[in-house]
Enzyme design. Sequence first.
Site, mmCIF file in Angstrom:
data_model
loop_
_atom_site.group_PDB
_atom_site.id
_atom_site.type_symbol
_atom_site.label_atom_id
_atom_site.label_comp_id
_atom_site.label_asym_id
_atom_site.label_seq_id
_atom_site.Cartn_x
_atom_site.Cartn_y
_atom_site.Cartn_z
ATOM 1 N N TYR A 130 -2.931 10.406 -4.952
ATOM 2 C CA TYR A 130 -1.499 10.551 -4.712
ATOM 3 C C TYR A 130 -0.979 11.977 -4.848
ATOM 4 O O TYR A 130 0.141 12.257 -4.448
ATOM 5 C CB TYR A 130 -0.727 9.636 -5.673
ATOM 6 C CG TYR A 130 -0.615 8.220 -5.145
ATOM 7 C CD1 TYR A 130 -1.700 7.353 -5.183
ATOM 8 C CD2 TYR A 130 0.583 7.759 -4.596
ATOM 9 C CE1 TYR A 130 -1.597 6.062 -4.698
ATOM 10 C CE2 TYR A 130 0.693 6.468 -4.116
ATOM 11 C CZ TYR A 130 -0.395 5.626 -4.169
ATOM 12 O OH TYR A 130 -0.279 4.359 -3.679
ATOM 13 N N LYS A 198 -14.228 1.781 -9.865
ATOM 14 C CA LYS A 198 -15.354 1.615 -8.942
ATOM 15 C C LYS A 198 -16.456 2.576 -9.406
ATOM 16 O O LYS A 198 -16.814 3.532 -8.712
ATOM 17 C CB LYS A 198 -14.855 1.936 -7.512
ATOM 18 C CG LYS A 198 -15.823 1.629 -6.402
ATOM 19 C CD LYS A 198 -15.897 0.168 -6.019
ATOM 20 C CE LYS A 198 -16.945 -0.019 -4.919
ATOM 21 N NZ LYS A 198 -17.261 -1.429 -4.649
ATOM 22 N N ASP A 231 -13.253 -4.378 -6.255
ATOM 23 C CA ASP A 231 -13.459 -5.428 -5.250
ATOM 24 C C ASP A 231 -13.596 -6.793 -5.936
ATOM 25 O O ASP A 231 -12.949 -7.766 -5.552
ATOM 26 C CB ASP A 231 -14.653 -5.111 -4.329
ATOM 27 C CG ASP A 231 -15.898 -4.620 -5.071
ATOM 28 O OD1 ASP A 231 -15.840 -4.427 -6.305
ATOM 29 O OD2 ASP A 231 -16.936 -4.419 -4.399
ATOM 30 N N ASP A 255 -1.887 0.440 -6.863
ATOM 31 C CA ASP A 255 -0.967 0.148 -5.771
ATOM 32 C C ASP A 255 -1.420 -1.111 -5.043
ATOM 33 O O ASP A 255 -0.639 -2.033 -4.793
ATOM 34 C CB ASP A 255 -0.917 1.340 -4.807
ATOM 35 C CG ASP A 255 -0.044 1.058 -3.601
ATOM 36 O OD1 ASP A 255 1.067 0.524 -3.784
ATOM 37 O OD2 ASP A 255 -0.479 1.348 -2.465
ATOM 38 N N ASP A 259 0.182 -5.468 -5.100
ATOM 39 C CA ASP A 259 0.709 -6.305 -4.013
ATOM 40 C C ASP A 259 0.021 -7.663 -4.046
ATOM 41 O O ASP A 259 0.655 -8.707 -3.820
ATOM 42 C CB ASP A 259 0.514 -5.635 -2.640
ATOM 43 C CG ASP A 259 1.737 -4.829 -2.188
ATOM 44 O OD1 ASP A 259 2.433 -4.252 -3.063
ATOM 45 O OD2 ASP A 259 2.018 -4.778 -0.969
#
Length: 364
Positions: A130, A198, A231, A255, A259
Amino acid sequence: MIAGDGVGPEVVAEALKVLEQVARLEGIEYALHPVDIGGERYLRTGEVLPDSAVRELREQDVILLGAVGHPGVPPGVLEKGILLKLRFDFHQYVNLRPVRLFPGIEGPIRGKGPEDVDMVVVRENNEDLYVGAGGFLRKGTAEEVAIQTSINSRAGVERTLRYAFDLARRRAAEGSFRGLSSADRDRGLVRQVTMVAKTNVLTYAHDLWNRAFEEVSRDYPEIRSDYQHVDACCMRMVVAPEKFDVIVTTNMFGDIITDLGAVLQGGMGLAASGNINPEKTAPSMFEPVHGSAPDIAGKGVANPLAAMLSLAMMFDHIGHHRAGDRIRGAVRLLLAQPGPRTPDLGGSNSTAEVGAALLGFLDF
Ligand code: NAD
Ligand code: IPM
Ligand code: MN
């Protein structure tokens, strides 16, 4: 208050009515300072976020934001120029996003109810992809290269991890985490922090995260530390949401998974967030997880509950927990029985009708 774009002003208008009534009921005095920034101002004047607006905002205790993002403005101009700039300038290094399914909302997962969905995501909010580090080489040619670098500082990661563990400790006061095994309980564990990253691919950035996580976790012996690759985390949030208590993760992954978290709690219309400066050296900023929703903007059908629940988080931040609880309690009562609902929740009522109904539950 920054109403912003699209549905932003529509949901903020309802949240402000809640603010007024809750402040009256709790005897809280406040002054409201609207700051006009967003897509319309940019199109009118070419200004995204003038320094004068930053100065005005810095003087406030807290900021309530609707949403920014305008179909007539290229992507990134407002998002980076307003939202990210304020998150960075005001050292709001934690993005706090609770994921809680209220009774009365039919969650999307068969067999999983409110007792299974009660987690909170601590999203690092000042670093990672970001920060805007990067650029183009040979732009516009067939040999073009685009580079966008993920920045991860030891200090930035560590303060976020500590926030997550401290939060887990605070949650222990509400009772221990139901997802712990009896062996965990026997070992004296009360709550859990899951780091989501990850490490199997991002072997530099997330190695740093991993080492910091191991070190910080030693200071919290009563908190179970858990790790999930992002994942697998997405899969498990859907299959077994009850396995999550506090999640701590990077800006980008946070982020995305929030959602998904929004859907677990009934949709974008219910997901609240706070951009937190824990040291309170500058104002924190509270906003729904959703954006300006251009597809429904102007129709008066946006769900105002996410904005109201963000307002509740704002009250928590300034120490008025009773005011926050009052708002969450009203949302709970509204949703627990048949009544007005916006279309995202399967109803046919307007933003204002849901807002008016909510006001009726504040005085319980
Ligand atoms: P969005 O969150 O605005 O909308 C996604 C979907 O959710 C849409 O179908 C929308 O109708 C629905 N939705 C969102 N809020 C709702 C509400 N309160 N009630 C009912 N339904 C709701 O995401 P998007 O479409 O990807 O982005 C639109 C714009 O908003 C873009 O410019 C984006 O950059 C911006 N954005 C801003 C923020 C923010 O200000 N915090 C967050 C996300 C996106
Ligand atoms: C959010 C939004 C923002 C983000 C965008 C609009 C910059 O999606 O608050 O989740 O990516 O953080
Ligand atoms: Mn987002």
